[in-house]
Write an enzyme that holds these catalytic residues in place. Structure first.
Site: not given
Ligand code: SAM
Length: 262
Positions: A74, A98, A128, A176, A195, A221
């Site tokens: 939201e 994700w 991931g 990133f 992330g 987040d």
């Molecule tokens: C908690 S999930 C994101 C959840 C998403 N925003 C949602 O709406 O459900 C974290 C994501 O960050 C990505 N991630 C974390 N560190 C990263 C990095 N250094 N480079 C690229 N992707 C990264 C992971 O691959 C994963 O898909």
């Protein structure tokens, strides 16, 4: 479950406003798996669907496109709508997508307001979490977790199922540290950092915060959940003398409006 009617003192909504609100309410509840009371992934260690758990995003839905829960979804919707109505220039961007759900909400807001000159930028490894290379990430336990390795093809297919895969969505695939320094974006109206890790959060801020327009929204987040994520945010805020207050969204997330405290 969905947000209901308006207080009687407010002006009546137009038909268009009612339709737009209803569409985005449904979108929110579908994107987090609340609409169908979808059970969680086993790795969530929650035995079944609970409304209060999904409200806060404490579990990971089995197939729904986002794990951020109702309050943070939201917040994505309301901050996108706020920057649009305030005329804050720029695109919407998330680092850490994700399955893509929060970015689908961003695109849905643009669709609902019939805006064609802003884009949604979705950055992720689509493999991931990376291995920890900073001491602050040493205790982070989700590297190699297969539930987080969602491919770009899978994410695009999800956007397509919602009718949201088009030229206004840009995917940045890779770590990133490699993709963000040359991210093809000039101005952002909203930047959402998801992330989780210290390095991932720091890389988002150092490469992108200067592109966030005054009046734009920075969403962190996991500010109230992960110490490493909060450390990266707090260090950046201190280094750049950012005094905009961090507003709490739920047990996990926070956000601030750039230059609101100055
Ligand atoms: C908690 S999930 C994101 C959840 C998403 N925003 C949602 O709406 O459900 C974290 C994501 O960050 C990505 N991630 C974390 N560190 C990263 C990095 N250094 N480079 C690229 N992707 C990264 C992971 O691959 C994963 O898909």
């Amino acid at each position: 479950m969905t947000t209901g009617g308006r207080a009687s003192t407010e002006r009546p909504e137009t038909d268009m406003a009612v339709l737009r609100r209803s569409y985005l309410d449904l979108m929110r509840d579908s994107l987090i798996g609340r609409l169908n009371e979808e059970p969680p992934l086993p790795a969530s260690k929650v035995d079944r669907y609970y409304d209060n758990v999904r409200e806060q995003g404490w579990d990971w839905p089995a197939t729904a496109p986002s794990m951020i829960g109702a309050k943070r979804m939201e917040n994505v919707r309301s901050e996108c709508e706020r920057v649009l109505s305030a005329g804050v220039p720029g695109d919407f961007m998330e680092t850490g997508v994700w399955r893509g759900g929060a970015c689908i909400m961003m695109r849905a807001v643009l669709w609902a307001h019939q805006i064609s000159d802003r884009r949604v930028i979705a950055a992720d490894s689509f493999r991931g979490f990376p291995a920890a290379s900073e001491a602050s990430d040493a205790g982070f336990a989700l590297q190699g977790h297969q539930d987080f390795a969602v491919s770009l093809e899978q994410v695009k297919a999800t956007f397509a199922r919602y009718g949201m895969l088009d030229e206004q969505v840009v995917f940045l695939e890779g770590l990133f540290k490699d993709t963000l320094p040359s991210a093809p974006v000039e101005k952002l109206a909203l930047l959402r950092l998801d992330g989780d890790m210290y390095e991932s959060t720091r890389d988002g801020l150092t490469n992108l915060y200067h592109k966030l327009s005054p009046g734009g929204t920075l969403i962190a987040d996991d500010y109230f959940l992960f110490e490493a994520h909060r450390k990266a945010v707090d260090e950046f805020r201190a280094a750049h003398a950012i005094s905009d207050p961090v507003v709490r969204i739920d047990e996990f997330g926070g956000y601030w409006i750039k230059n609101s405290g100055q």
